[in-house]
Design a protein around this motif. Structure first.
Motif, PDB file in Angstrom:
ATOM      1  N   ALA A  41       0.868  -1.178   0.000  1.00  0.00           N
ATOM      2  CA  ALA A  41       0.000   0.000   0.000  1.00  0.00           C
ATOM      3  C   ALA A  41       0.906   1.229   0.000  1.00  0.00           C
ATOM      4  O   ALA A  41       1.726   1.402   0.910  1.00  0.00           O
ATOM      5  CB  ALA A  41      -0.906   0.007   1.229  1.00  0.00           C
ATOM      6  N   HIS A  42       0.756   2.061  -1.031  1.00  0.00           N
ATOM      7  CA  HIS A  42       1.617   3.232  -1.189  1.00  0.00           C
ATOM      8  C   HIS A  42       0.860   4.497  -0.798  1.00  0.00           C
ATOM      9  O   HIS A  42      -0.109   4.874  -1.455  1.00  0.00           O
ATOM     10  CB  HIS A  42       2.080   3.378  -2.644  1.00  0.00           C
ATOM     11  CG  HIS A  42       2.785   2.184  -3.196  1.00  0.00           C
ATOM     12  ND1 HIS A  42       3.941   1.680  -2.636  1.00  0.00           N
ATOM     13  CD2 HIS A  42       2.513   1.387  -4.258  1.00  0.00           C
ATOM     14  CE1 HIS A  42       4.354   0.632  -3.336  1.00  0.00           C
ATOM     15  NE2 HIS A  42       3.492   0.429  -4.316  1.00  0.00           N
ATOM     16  N   GLY A  43       1.305   5.124   0.273  1.00  0.00           N
ATOM     17  CA  GLY A  43       0.812   6.461   0.606  1.00  0.00           C
ATOM     18  C   GLY A  43       1.640   7.448  -0.176  1.00  0.00           C
ATOM     19  O   GLY A  43       2.728   7.853   0.253  1.00  0.00           O
ATOM     20  N   ALA A  44       1.146   7.828  -1.364  1.00  0.00           N
ATOM     21  CA  ALA A  44       1.972   8.531  -2.349  1.00  0.00           C
ATOM     22  C   ALA A  44       1.550   9.981  -2.502  1.00  0.00           C
ATOM     23  O   ALA A  44       0.459  10.269  -2.983  1.00  0.00           O
ATOM     24  CB  ALA A  44       1.881   7.823  -3.697  1.00  0.00           C
ATOM     25  N   MET A  45       2.432  10.905  -2.103  1.00  0.00           N
ATOM     26  CA  MET A  45       2.226  12.327  -2.324  1.00  0.00           C
ATOM     27  C   MET A  45       2.964  12.738  -3.593  1.00  0.00           C
ATOM     28  O   MET A  45       4.032  12.216  -3.900  1.00  0.00           O
ATOM     29  CB  MET A  45       2.719  13.129  -1.124  1.00  0.00           C
ATOM     30  CG  MET A  45       1.932  12.868   0.156  1.00  0.00           C
ATOM     31  SD  MET A  45       2.611  13.783   1.574  1.00  0.00           S
ATOM     32  CE  MET A  45       2.288  15.466   1.059  1.00  0.00           C
ATOM     33  N   SER A  46       2.397  13.688  -4.330  1.00  0.00           N
ATOM     34  CA  SER A  46       2.881  13.975  -5.687  1.00  0.00           C
ATOM     35  C   SER A  46       4.128  14.844  -5.745  1.00  0.00           C
ATOM     36  O   SER A  46       5.017  14.615  -6.564  1.00  0.00           O
ATOM     37  CB  SER A  46       1.770  14.640  -6.514  1.00  0.00           C
ATOM     38  OG  SER A  46       0.694  13.745  -6.694  1.00  0.00           O
ATOM     39  N   THR A  47       4.225  15.876  -4.903  1.00  0.00           N
ATOM     40  CA  THR A  47       5.299  16.871  -5.101  1.00  0.00           C
ATOM     41  C   THR A  47       5.988  17.257  -3.795  1.00  0.00           C
ATOM     42  O   THR A  47       6.188  18.429  -3.506  1.00  0.00           O
ATOM     43  CB  THR A  47       4.750  18.143  -5.782  1.00  0.00           C
ATOM     44  OG1 THR A  47       3.627  18.633  -5.041  1.00  0.00           O
ATOM     45  CG2 THR A  47       4.327  17.871  -7.208  1.00  0.00           C
ATOM     46  N   THR A  48       6.356  16.271  -2.996  1.00  0.00           N
ATOM     47  CA  THR A  48       7.123  16.599  -1.793  1.00  0.00           C
ATOM     48  C   THR A  48       8.503  17.121  -2.189  1.00  0.00           C
ATOM     49  O   THR A  48       8.837  18.277  -1.953  1.00  0.00           O
ATOM     50  CB  THR A  48       7.242  15.373  -0.880  1.00  0.00           C
ATOM     51  OG1 THR A  48       7.702  14.262  -1.658  1.00  0.00           O
ATOM     52  CG2 THR A  48       5.910  15.021  -0.247  1.00  0.00           C
ATOM     53  N   GLY A  49       9.310  16.281  -2.845  1.00  0.00           N
ATOM     54  CA  GLY A  49      10.592  16.758  -3.358  1.00  0.00           C
ATOM     55  C   GLY A  49      10.419  17.746  -4.492  1.00  0.00           C
ATOM     56  O   GLY A  49      11.228  18.660  -4.670  1.00  0.00           O
ATOM     57  N   GLY A  50       9.345  17.579  -5.262  1.00  0.00           N
ATOM     58  CA  GLY A  50       9.070  18.488  -6.366  1.00  0.00           C
ATOM     59  C   GLY A  50       8.874  19.920  -5.923  1.00  0.00           C
ATOM     60  O   GLY A  50       9.138  20.868  -6.680  1.00  0.00           O
ATOM     61  N   THR A  51       8.432  20.107  -4.688  1.00  0.00           N
ATOM     62  CA  THR A  51       8.298  21.451  -4.126  1.00  0.00           C
ATOM     63  C   THR A  51       9.615  22.200  -4.187  1.00  0.00           C
ATOM     64  O   THR A  51       9.672  23.383  -4.549  1.00  0.00           O
ATOM     65  CB  THR A  51       7.820  21.362  -2.663  1.00  0.00           C
ATOM     66  OG1 THR A  51       6.430  21.022  -2.650  1.00  0.00           O
ATOM     67  CG2 THR A  51       8.008  22.690  -1.926  1.00  0.00           C
ATOM     68  N   PHE A  52      10.705  21.509  -3.867  1.00  0.00           N
ATOM     69  CA  PHE A  52      11.994  22.186  -3.758  1.00  0.00           C
ATOM     70  C   PHE A  52      12.617  22.435  -5.130  1.00  0.00           C
ATOM     71  O   PHE A  52      13.320  23.427  -5.332  1.00  0.00           O
ATOM     72  CB  PHE A  52      12.911  21.390  -2.832  1.00  0.00           C
ATOM     73  CG  PHE A  52      12.272  21.146  -1.494  1.00  0.00           C
ATOM     74  CD1 PHE A  52      12.017  22.201  -0.635  1.00  0.00           C
ATOM     75  CD2 PHE A  52      11.852  19.881  -1.124  1.00  0.00           C
ATOM     76  CE1 PHE A  52      11.383  22.001   0.579  1.00  0.00           C
ATOM     77  CE2 PHE A  52      11.218  19.664   0.085  1.00  0.00           C
ATOM     78  CZ  PHE A  52      10.984  20.729   0.941  1.00  0.00           C
ATOM     79  N   GLY A  53      12.324  21.534  -6.079  1.00  0.00           N
ATOM     80  CA  GLY A  53      12.725  21.814  -7.443  1.00  0.00           C
ATOM     81  C   GLY A  53      12.009  23.037  -7.990  1.00  0.00           C
ATOM     82  O   GLY A  53      12.605  23.883  -8.661  1.00  0.00           O
ATOM     83  N   TRP A  54      10.731  23.157  -7.672  1.00  0.00           N
ATOM     84  CA  TRP A  54       9.941  24.322  -8.090  1.00  0.00           C
ATOM     85  C   TRP A  54      10.473  25.601  -7.449  1.00  0.00           C
ATOM     86  O   TRP A  54      10.614  26.636  -8.116  1.00  0.00           O
ATOM     87  CB  TRP A  54       8.485  24.094  -7.701  1.00  0.00           C
ATOM     88  CG  TRP A  54       7.593  25.300  -7.835  1.00  0.00           C
ATOM     89  CD1 TRP A  54       7.159  25.885  -8.989  1.00  0.00           C
ATOM     90  CD2 TRP A  54       7.024  26.067  -6.762  1.00  0.00           C
ATOM     91  NE1 TRP A  54       6.346  26.967  -8.709  1.00  0.00           N
ATOM     92  CE2 TRP A  54       6.257  27.103  -7.348  1.00  0.00           C
ATOM     93  CE3 TRP A  54       7.083  25.980  -5.380  1.00  0.00           C
ATOM     94  CZ2 TRP A  54       5.555  28.039  -6.592  1.00  0.00           C
ATOM     95  CZ3 TRP A  54       6.377  26.899  -4.623  1.00  0.00           C
ATOM     96  CH2 TRP A  54       5.636  27.924  -5.226  1.00  0.00           C
TER      97      TRP A  54
END
Length: 505
Positions: free
Chosen positions: A296-309
């Motif tokens: 079961a994957h509790g998957a958030m879309s842009t955790t690391g993507g936040t910092f790239g943004w």
């Protein structure tokens, strides 16, 4: 460079959407050689995302050649791939079009329209959202409607690892259970097989669906042509492998119910191992590499993507996450009363809302860049805490420690913040190539170099000596707990506003 002669080496190929990594490991799980190539997605619109398979194959060959130039005794090959990536093959096992990646959303409207009032029934069997990324038979139904002449040419469908195995010399076309999970055509609580009850919704020739093999299945051997162009020895077994996150789960030794790990890249995922098919619709659910277990994957879309943004779009003068960390260190726990919602691309777990959007709440003239970055680190951690809380309520998961893999795990401040907010000890994997490691060990197991997936000699990813223990400062703990409850309350209050703004785009 003269190739190194040593004990047996196991090759893992991790084929993602933005890069392919090829790694060789020894019996002890030590990395012997690694090569990677950047790849690119063909994005023709915001919902149209494909891969050029011939171009991708060239990158795979180049990376393999780099590794075989250094390691001369590779005895098995396993595959790990971005999931789902659909490949449509003709009778000669040649692609009839580009691969359709998991990012492709062209069939979404068709899927929802076709299922209509039956969506909940379908989800009750698949235990996943009826979307293109978790219902790829819907994409086949859409292609049948939109491009019937193309579909007449299709002899079999496979996923990306099945295709790469064929290019390497496999003589079987099949898919593995971890990716069949996202087909929308298997009843996840039972054994992995095609469900007539689910396939009845989709109009295409169901004979194009391949058999479902176990992840450790040998599907062929390296032939003389591939040996010549890659340096791999003729006759080396090719093992089917799995989806990348499932391979990572295997790599970290996640083979018992009640265990979990975190993977952190652009997305942030906490993966839980289940011994019984008791699912939660707020998570992405699939079969494990290990038979009779599920993930079961509790998957958030842009955790690391936040910092790239932040470093690319907000403050382009900042080059990387380490520089962002320097600014965040100048703020304080709680970011001086600032809270961040990390929904920059909508969100998956636990809210499943493509129209959700990001926000900073509580902004004042007194806030500065340091606070904004610190709040972003804390906000992504609050989201992960939300996932951990659901797992505790649903399955009784109570974690004292959590292994983190992926590039984001290398950020010391962010990892410490997550340890403090989730109240668990964080341990960091020594290598960020967890999926390639898992693929290599799946390949070695399927090729008979280990006694099975529960062999105690199977190596798992090693951890760094450094660990991150949660703060015991009562004031900090109370502050984070208070801010978490505020975070948890914000999305329900702001949902309608988020949707109104999204509809104006």
């Amino acid at each position: 460079m003269e190739a190194l002669m040593m004990d047996k080496a196991y090759l893992g190929i991790d084929a993602g959407s933005s890069s392919v990594k090829v790694c060789a490991f020894n019996f002890h799980g030590e990395l012997l050689a690694k090569a990677s190539r950047e790849t690119k997605i063909i994005s023709k619109s915001s919902v149209h995302h494909e891969l050029d398979l011939d171009e991708y194959w060239e990158h795979v060959v180049d990376a393999i050649k780099d590794v075989t130039a250094k390691v001369d005794n590779i005895v098995s090959i396993g595959l790990s791939v971005a999931c789902p990536t659909l490949v449509l093959l003709d009778a000669d096992k040649k692609p009839v079009c580009n691969a359709i990646t998991y990012l492709d959303g062209r069939s979404e409207g068709f899927i929802h329209q076709t299922l209509g009032s039956e969506k909940e029934f379908v989800s009750s069997l698949t235990h996943n959202s009826p979307s293109p990324s978790a219902c790829w038979v819907g994409t086949l139904g859409w292609l049948q409607q939109q491009q019937p002449e193309l579909m007449k040419r299709v002899y079999k469908v496979t996923l990306f690892n099945g295709y790469l195995a064929l290019r390497l010399g496999a003589n079987k076309i099949g898919i593995d259970p971890t990716q069949a999970s996202y087909s929308g055509a298997v009843a996840l609580a039972s054994s992995p097989k095609w469900s007539k009850e689910l396939l009845k919704f989709w109009k295409f020739d169901h004979n194009i669906l391949p058999p479902i093999y176990q992840c450790i299945s040998v599907v062929g051997k390296i032939n003389d042509v591939i040996s010549e162009i890659t340096g791999l020895k003729e006759g080396t077994p090719i093992v089917l492998g799995s989806a990348d996150t499932a391979a990572s789960a295997f790599a970290v030794g996640l083979i018992d119910g009640g265990t979990a790990f975190e993977s952190t890249g652009t997305s942030g995922v906490i993966t839980f191992c289940l011994e019984s098919p008791i699912f939660d619709c707020r998570f992405m659910n699939r079969y494990h590499v290990v038979p009779n277990q599920w993930l079961a994957h509790g998957a958030m879309s842009t955790t690391g993507g936040t910092f790239g943004w932040l470093s690319e779009s907000v403050w382009p003068e900042i080059n990387n996450l380490n520089e962002l960390e320097t600014f965040a260190e100048k703020s304080v726990p709680g970011a001086n009363g600032l809270i961040y919602l990390p929904y920059l691309a909508g969100e998956r777990s636990p809210i499943w809302d493509t129209k959700a959007s990001g926000a900073w709440l509580g902004m004042r003239l007194s806030h500065n860049r340091n606070d904004l970055i610190r709040a972003a680190m804390e906000g992504t951690a609050y989201g992960m805490k939300q996932i951990l809380k659901i797992a505790y309520e649903r399955w009784g998961f109570k974690l004292d420690e959590l292994l983190s893999v992926g590039g984001g795990a290398r950020n010391l401040l962010w990892t410490q913040i997550k340890a403090d907010i989730l109240d668990v000890e964080y341990n960091i994997a020594k290598t960020s190539d967890a999926a390639a490691f898992g693929a290599a060990m799946i390949g070695a197991t399927g090729s008979g170099f280990f006694c099975g997936i529960n062999d105690p000699d199977l190596p798992i990813l090693r951890t760094e000596d450094l660990s991150f223990k949660p703060s015991q400062d009562k004031k900090t703990k109370a502050l984070y707990e208070q801010n978490y409850h505020i975070y948890e309350s914000l999305y329900p209050v702001l949902k309608n506003t988020m949707h109104s703004l999204s509809d104006r785009k």
